[in-house]
Scaffold this motif. Structure first.
Motif, mmCIF file in Angstrom:
data_model
loop_
_atom_site.group_PDB
_atom_site.id
_atom_site.type_symbol
_atom_site.label_atom_id
_atom_site.label_comp_id
_atom_site.label_asym_id
_atom_site.label_seq_id
_atom_site.Cartn_x
_atom_site.Cartn_y
_atom_site.Cartn_z
ATOM 1 N N MET A 1 0.844 -1.166 0.000
ATOM 2 C CA MET A 1 0.000 0.000 0.000
ATOM 3 C C MET A 1 0.887 1.226 0.000
ATOM 4 S SD MET A 1 -1.718 0.602 3.739
ATOM 5 C CE MET A 1 -1.002 -0.504 4.902
ATOM 6 N N LEU A 2 0.448 2.271 -0.653
ATOM 7 C CA LEU A 2 1.161 3.538 -0.685
ATOM 8 C C LEU A 2 0.264 4.595 -0.069
ATOM 9 C CD1 LEU A 2 3.543 5.308 -1.535
ATOM 10 C CD2 LEU A 2 2.401 5.608 -3.747
ATOM 11 N N LEU A 3 0.709 5.136 1.041
ATOM 12 C CA LEU A 3 -0.040 6.188 1.709
ATOM 13 C C LEU A 3 0.754 7.477 1.653
ATOM 14 C CD1 LEU A 3 -1.300 4.420 4.955
ATOM 15 C CD2 LEU A 3 -2.597 4.922 2.901
ATOM 16 N N ARG A 4 0.052 8.553 1.462
ATOM 17 C CA ARG A 4 0.655 9.880 1.503
ATOM 18 C C ARG A 4 0.061 10.636 2.676
ATOM 19 N NH1 ARG A 4 3.381 10.580 -3.310
ATOM 20 N NH2 ARG A 4 2.640 9.298 -5.002
ATOM 21 N N LEU A 5 0.863 11.500 3.263
ATOM 22 C CA LEU A 5 0.371 12.288 4.375
ATOM 23 C C LEU A 5 -0.560 13.383 3.869
ATOM 24 C CD1 LEU A 5 3.685 12.647 6.396
ATOM 25 C CD2 LEU A 5 1.821 11.042 6.771
ATOM 26 N N PRO A 22 7.687 -3.789 7.783
ATOM 27 C CA PRO A 22 7.383 -4.374 6.473
ATOM 28 C C PRO A 22 6.905 -5.818 6.625
ATOM 29 C CG PRO A 22 9.383 -3.086 6.336
ATOM 30 C CD PRO A 22 9.007 -3.149 7.799
ATOM 31 N N GLY A 23 5.833 -6.140 5.902
ATOM 32 C CA GLY A 23 5.226 -7.467 5.988
ATOM 33 C C GLY A 23 4.010 -7.506 6.895
ATOM 34 N N ASP A 24 3.874 -6.513 7.765
ATOM 35 C CA ASP A 24 2.708 -6.469 8.662
ATOM 36 C C ASP A 24 1.456 -6.080 7.880
ATOM 37 O OD1 ASP A 24 4.396 -7.010 10.767
ATOM 38 O OD2 ASP A 24 4.274 -5.008 11.660
ATOM 39 N N THR A 25 0.347 -6.716 8.223
ATOM 40 C CA THR A 25 -0.930 -6.308 7.642
ATOM 41 C C THR A 25 -1.524 -5.214 8.527
ATOM 42 O OG1 THR A 25 -2.109 -8.044 8.843
ATOM 43 C CG2 THR A 25 -1.419 -8.542 6.593
ATOM 44 N N VAL A 26 -2.280 -4.341 7.880
ATOM 45 C CA VAL A 26 -2.841 -3.180 8.564
ATOM 46 C C VAL A 26 -4.307 -3.043 8.200
ATOM 47 C CG1 VAL A 26 -2.691 -0.673 8.771
ATOM 48 C CG2 VAL A 26 -0.615 -2.004 8.482
ATOM 49 N N GLU A 27 -5.115 -2.722 9.183
ATOM 50 C CA GLU A 27 -6.514 -2.441 8.937
ATOM 51 C C GLU A 27 -6.730 -0.931 8.935
ATOM 52 O OE1 GLU A 27 -9.064 -4.468 11.658
ATOM 53 O OE2 GLU A 27 -8.110 -6.405 11.282
ATOM 54 N N ARG A 28 -7.782 -0.516 8.256
ATOM 55 C CA ARG A 28 -8.128 0.905 8.217
ATOM 56 C C ARG A 28 -8.269 1.432 9.641
ATOM 57 N NH1 ARG A 28 -13.292 4.167 6.615
ATOM 58 N NH2 ARG A 28 -12.259 5.972 5.709
ATOM 59 N N ASP A 29 -7.783 2.637 9.885
ATOM 60 C CA ASP A 29 -7.813 3.332 11.176
ATOM 61 C C ASP A 29 -6.840 2.763 12.206
ATOM 62 O OD1 ASP A 29 -9.763 5.140 10.246
ATOM 63 O OD2 ASP A 29 -11.395 3.808 10.866
ATOM 64 N N GLU A 30 -5.980 1.841 11.801
ATOM 65 C CA GLU A 30 -4.969 1.300 12.710
ATOM 66 C C GLU A 30 -3.759 2.233 12.703
ATOM 67 O OE1 GLU A 30 -2.704 -2.942 13.547
ATOM 68 O OE2 GLU A 30 -4.063 -2.766 11.850
ATOM 69 N N ALA A 31 -3.171 2.469 13.873
ATOM 70 C CA ALA A 31 -2.023 3.366 13.989
ATOM 71 C C ALA A 31 -0.804 2.789 13.274
ATOM 72 C CB ALA A 31 -1.693 3.615 15.450
ATOM 73 N N GLY A 67 -4.402 -3.007 4.197
ATOM 74 C CA GLY A 67 -3.320 -3.411 3.304
ATOM 75 C C GLY A 67 -2.157 -4.026 4.057
ATOM 76 N N GLU A 68 -0.999 -4.001 3.412
ATOM 77 C CA GLU A 68 0.225 -4.570 3.973
ATOM 78 C C GLU A 68 1.357 -3.561 3.829
ATOM 79 O OE1 GLU A 68 3.416 -8.028 2.822
ATOM 80 O OE2 GLU A 68 1.289 -8.525 2.600
ATOM 81 N N ILE A 69 2.174 -3.453 4.864
ATOM 82 C CA ILE A 69 3.344 -2.577 4.803
ATOM 83 C C ILE A 69 4.398 -3.258 3.933
ATOM 84 C CG2 ILE A 69 5.187 -1.472 6.119
ATOM 85 C CD1 ILE A 69 2.486 -0.305 6.811
ATOM 86 N N VAL A 70 4.797 -2.610 2.855
ATOM 87 C CA VAL A 70 5.829 -3.147 1.974
ATOM 88 C C VAL A 70 7.181 -2.598 2.395
ATOM 89 C CG1 VAL A 70 6.668 -3.280 -0.399
ATOM 90 C CG2 VAL A 70 4.218 -3.425 0.077
ATOM 91 N N LYS A 71 7.267 -1.265 2.553
ATOM 92 C CA LYS A 71 8.491 -0.639 3.055
ATOM 93 C C LYS A 71 8.148 0.754 3.541
ATOM 94 C CE LYS A 71 10.208 1.409 -1.226
ATOM 95 N NZ LYS A 71 11.351 1.547 -2.105
ATOM 96 N N TRP A 72 8.997 1.268 4.402
ATOM 97 C CA TRP A 72 8.853 2.628 4.901
ATOM 98 C C TRP A 72 9.744 3.559 4.099
ATOM 99 C CZ3 TRP A 72 5.116 4.139 7.920
ATOM 100 C CH2 TRP A 72 4.552 3.266 8.842
ATOM 101 N N LYS A 73 9.260 4.752 3.831
ATOM 102 C CA LYS A 73 10.087 5.798 3.220
ATOM 103 C C LYS A 73 10.416 6.865 4.256
ATOM 104 C CE LYS A 73 8.656 5.111 -1.515
ATOM 105 N NZ LYS A 73 8.240 5.752 -2.759
ATOM 106 N N ILE A 74 10.084 6.562 5.512
ATOM 107 C CA ILE A 74 10.422 7.423 6.641
ATOM 108 C C ILE A 74 11.072 6.560 7.708
ATOM 109 C CG2 ILE A 74 8.571 9.101 6.239
ATOM 110 C CD1 ILE A 74 6.979 7.655 8.487
#
Length: 83
Positions: A1-5, A22-31, A67-74
């Motif tokens: 998933m790609l999220l922008r601030l 990276p690899g963790d699944t995330v639900e909507r509204d999850e920190a 979605g799933e965290i693929v990688k962090w850009k921060i």
């Protein structure tokens, strides 16, 4: 998933902690991560005097999608000036 601030955050923000890896699944509204921002607030001192003071506020950024965290850009310590 790609999220922008979003533009609605109080920039600049400082990333203080990444809550997902990276690899963790995330639900909507999850920190996803914690950050702090600084703003000037007007406060009274109880004697009728008004003072402007800078305050730091910690808060968390939450996912807008599932979605799933693929990688962090921060990373922890990054200062982000704009979306």
């Amino acid at each position: 998933m790609l999220l922008r601030l979003p533009t609605s955050l109080h920039y600049p923000i400082t990333v203080t902690s990444l809550l997902k890896q990276p690899g963790d699944t995330v639900e909507r509204d999850e920190a996803l991560f914690w950050y702090v921002y600084q703003t000037t607030v007007t406060e009274g001192d109880g004697l009728g005097n008004i003072v402007e003071v800078k305050r730091r506020y910690p808060t968390r950024f939450e996912s807008t999608v599932d979605g799933e965290i693929v990688k962090w850009k921060i990373q922890k310590g990054d200062v982000i000036d704009e979306p």
